[in-house]
Write a protein that holds these residues in place. Structure first.
Motif, PDB file in Angstrom:
ATOM      1  N   VAL A 174       0.834  -1.198   0.000  1.00  0.00           N
ATOM      2  CA  VAL A 174       0.000   0.000   0.000  1.00  0.00           C
ATOM      3  C   VAL A 174       0.870   1.250   0.000  1.00  0.00           C
ATOM      4  O   VAL A 174       0.569   2.244  -0.665  1.00  0.00           O
ATOM      5  N   ALA A 175       1.980   1.217   0.737  1.00  0.00           N
ATOM      6  CA  ALA A 175       2.870   2.371   0.802  1.00  0.00           C
ATOM      7  C   ALA A 175       3.554   2.653  -0.529  1.00  0.00           C
ATOM      8  O   ALA A 175       3.943   3.791  -0.799  1.00  0.00           O
ATOM      9  N   LYS A 176       3.682   1.644  -1.391  1.00  0.00           N
ATOM     10  CA  LYS A 176       4.357   1.808  -2.676  1.00  0.00           C
ATOM     11  C   LYS A 176       3.394   2.108  -3.826  1.00  0.00           C
ATOM     12  O   LYS A 176       3.821   2.187  -4.971  1.00  0.00           O
ATOM     13  N   MET A 177       2.099   2.266  -3.535  1.00  0.00           N
ATOM     14  CA  MET A 177       1.130   2.471  -4.595  1.00  0.00           C
ATOM     15  C   MET A 177       1.249   3.888  -5.170  1.00  0.00           C
ATOM     16  O   MET A 177       2.107   4.673  -4.772  1.00  0.00           O
ATOM     17  N   ASN A 178       0.378   4.207  -6.098  1.00  0.00           N
ATOM     18  CA  ASN A 178       0.372   5.509  -6.743  1.00  0.00           C
ATOM     19  C   ASN A 178       0.378   6.636  -5.699  1.00  0.00           C
ATOM     20  O   ASN A 178      -0.333   6.573  -4.704  1.00  0.00           O
ATOM     21  N   VAL A 179       1.219   7.661  -5.951  1.00  0.00           N
ATOM     22  CA  VAL A 179       1.390   8.734  -4.968  1.00  0.00           C
ATOM     23  C   VAL A 179       0.074   9.448  -4.696  1.00  0.00           C
ATOM     24  O   VAL A 179      -0.274   9.735  -3.545  1.00  0.00           O
ATOM     25  N   ASP A 180      -0.685   9.723  -5.739  1.00  0.00           N
ATOM     26  CA  ASP A 180      -1.953  10.423  -5.567  1.00  0.00           C
ATOM     27  C   ASP A 180      -2.918   9.597  -4.729  1.00  0.00           C
ATOM     28  O   ASP A 180      -3.587  10.117  -3.824  1.00  0.00           O
ATOM     29  N   SER A 181      -3.019   8.294  -4.996  1.00  0.00           N
ATOM     30  CA  SER A 181      -3.914   7.425  -4.231  1.00  0.00           C
ATOM     31  C   SER A 181      -3.458   7.317  -2.779  1.00  0.00           C
ATOM     32  O   SER A 181      -4.278   7.313  -1.858  1.00  0.00           O
TER      33      SER A 181
END
Length: 414
Positions: free
Chosen positions: A321-328
Motif C-alpha cells: 500500500v505504501a508503494k502504490m500511486n502517490v496520488d492514491s
C-alpha cells in the motif's frame, strides 16, 4: 399525429413469425434457468439481461401493428429497460470478480490507474484508480446516471411529441447523447482497469449480447431519420415503423446469441451435483423482487459516506500500500491512514472516519434475514425454498437414513 405507415403484408407476416420464434427461444432459456436456479446472485442478473429480447420483440411487433399506440405507451418502457440492462451487465461484471469490496481492496491494487477513454477528457481529468473507493463510486455513478436519466428523457419526449417542441427535442437528443456516451465511457474505464481479471470469464460475448440490440436500435434509428430527411421515406412515422420491422426480424439472431452466451446448463445438476437449487416460485420472487436494486441504488446515492478508505481498507500488506500511486496514497492519508515502521505497518486515526452518528447511519447495511437457519430439517416440508436433484434411490440410502436419525436425535437449534 401523422397518418400511420404500414409495412407490406409479407414483411408483417415475417415480423410475427420472427417475434414468436424469438419468444419461444428466450422463454425456454429463462424457464430452464429458473428450473436450475443454483446461483441466485448470478442467475438473477443473467435472466434480467435475457429479458431484453422479449421486451424488444413484443414492443417492436406492436410498433409495426399500431405505431401510435406503441410510440406513446410501449416505446418508453423499451428504452428504460435498455438502460437498465447496461447497469445489470455492470453488476454482473462486479459479481464475477468477487464483489465491490474485493475489486477495491485487492484486485485494483495490482493495476495502474487508467486514463479516460476519450483523449480530450484525459487531458483535463485525473487518472481513475479503482482501488480508491471514491473513484470506484464515480465510475459506478457514471454508469448508473444513464439509467436514472432515461425515464425523464422518455417523459420529455412524449411532451415534445404531443406539443411539437422542436427546440426542446433537439436539447433532449444532445443530453441523451452525452448521457449514453458518459455511461459507456465509464464502463470502458472499468473494463480497462480490470481487463486482465475479466479475461478468464470471457466477457466479450456477454458484452456483445448487451450492446448488439442497443447499437442496432440506435444506428437504425439514425439511418431512418436520415432517409426521412432526404425524402426517401414518406410519412411522419415511416422511419419508426421500418426500424421496428427490422428489429423484429433481428430478434431471432439476438435470441440465439443470448441462448448460447448465457447457457442454463452451466447451472444444471450435472455441473453442480452437490448444490441444491431454489424452488421455482422462490426463484421467481428472488429474480423479480428487486430488493437488491433498492439496496444498491440507495448505497450509491448515499455513497459519499460509505465509499471511503476506512470502510474499504486494502487486504494486502502495508508495504504494498505504501508503494502504490502517490496520488492514491495521499488521498488515503488525508482520510486518516498512517504508516509506521518504514511502511511495514499502518493504522487509522479518527480524521476522515465514519465514527459520528450521521455517517454511521449510511454505512450500516440492511439486516440480513437468517431466521431460516434456526429451524430444524423437515424432510416433507413442501415450503422449504431449496430442493436437491439427487436420484430417488440416494434418498433412501443407508447414509441418508443415518443422517436423518442423527438430526432427529439432536435438540432444536435456538
Amino acid at each position: 399525429m401523422p397518418e400511420a405507415v404500414q409495412l407490406p403484408w409479407w414483411w408483417q407476416k415475417l415480423c410475427v413469425v420472427s417475434t414468436v420464434s424469438s419468444l419461444v427461444i428466450t422463454v425456454y432459456a429463462i424457464t430452464m434457468h429458473f428450473l436450475n436456479y443454483r446461483m441466485p446472485y448470478e442467475q438473477r442478473l443473467v435472466i434480467r439481461i435475457q429479458l431484453i429480447v422479449p421486451v424488444f420483440a413484443v414492443t417492436s411487433l406492436a410498433a409495426v401493428k399500431s405505431p401510435h399506440l406503441s410510440q406513446v405507451y410501449l416505446d418508453p418502457f423499451k428504452e428504460v429497460y435498455e438502460a437498465f440492462v447496461i447497469y445489470t451487465f455492470f453488476s454482473l461484471l462486479v459479481l464475477v470478480l468477487g464483489g465491490e469490496r474485493r475489486i477495491i481492496t485487492e484486485l485494483s491494487l495490482d493495476n495502474p490507474p487508467s486514463t479516460q477513454v476519450i483523449p480530450l477528457l484525459s487531458r483535463y481529468m485525473r487518472k481513475i484508480d479503482l482501488s480508491y473507493p471514491a473513484d470506484f463510486l464515480m465510475v459506478k455513478i457514471g454508469i448508473l446516471q444513464y439509467v436514472w436519466f432515461k425515464p425523464f428523457y422518455c417523459i420529455a419526449n412524449l411532451v415534445c411529441l404531443f406539443h411539437d417542441l422542436p427546440q426542446l427535442s433537439f436539447a433532449l437528443v444532445m443530453m441523451y447523447n452525452i448521457s449514453v456516451t458518459w455511461s459507456l465511457c465509464n464502463l470502458a474505464v472499468f473494463w480497462r482497469c480490470l481487463h486482465n481479471e475479466l479475461r478468464p470469464f470471457n466477457p466479450w460475448g456477454k458484452f456483445l449480447c448487451v450492446k448488439v440490440v442497443i447499437f442496432a436500435s440506435y444506428w437504425q434509428e439514425m439511418v431512418m431519420m436520415l432517409l426521412g430527411s432526404k425524402g426517401i421515406l414518406h410519412g411522419g412515422n415511416a422511419g419508426f415503423v421500418y426500424q421496428n420491422g427490422m428489429l423484429c426480424v433481428e430478434m431471432i439472431g439476438v435470441a440465439l446469441l443470448h441462448f448460447f452466451t448465457f447457457p442454463w446448463n452451466e447451472y444444471s445438476s450435472k455441473r453442480m451435483p452437490h448444490c441444491g437449487r431454489m424452488n421455482y416460485l422462490y426463484a421467481l420472487r428472488d429474480c423479480f423482487g428487486c430488493r437488491d436494486l433498492k439496496w444498491d441504488f440507495t448505497q450509491t446515492i448515499m455513497g459519499n459516506n460509505y465509499y471511503n478508505c476506512r470502510n474499504f481498507d486494502p487486504t494486502t500488506e502495508s508495504a504494498l500500500v505504501a508503494k502504490m500511486n502517490v496520488d492514491s496514497k495521499m488521498r488515503r492519508i488525508n482520510q486518516g491512514m498512517r504508516f509506521e515502521n518504514q511502511g511495514l505497518g499502518r493504522y487509522w486515526v479518527k480524521y476522515g472516519s465514519t465514527d459520528n452518528v450521521n455517517e454511521r447511519h449510511f454505512a450500516i447495511h440492511e439486516p440480513w434475514d437468517d431466521s431460516i437457519a434456526g429451524y430444524r430439517y423437515i424432510p416433507c416440508d413442501t415450503n422449504y425454498p431449496v430442493s436437491s436433484d439427487l436420484p430417488a434411490d440416494h434418498r433412501n440410502s443407508r447414509s441418508i437414513h443415518d443422517l436423518r436419525r442423527d438430526i432427529n436425535s439432536r435438540a432444536p437449534l435456538v
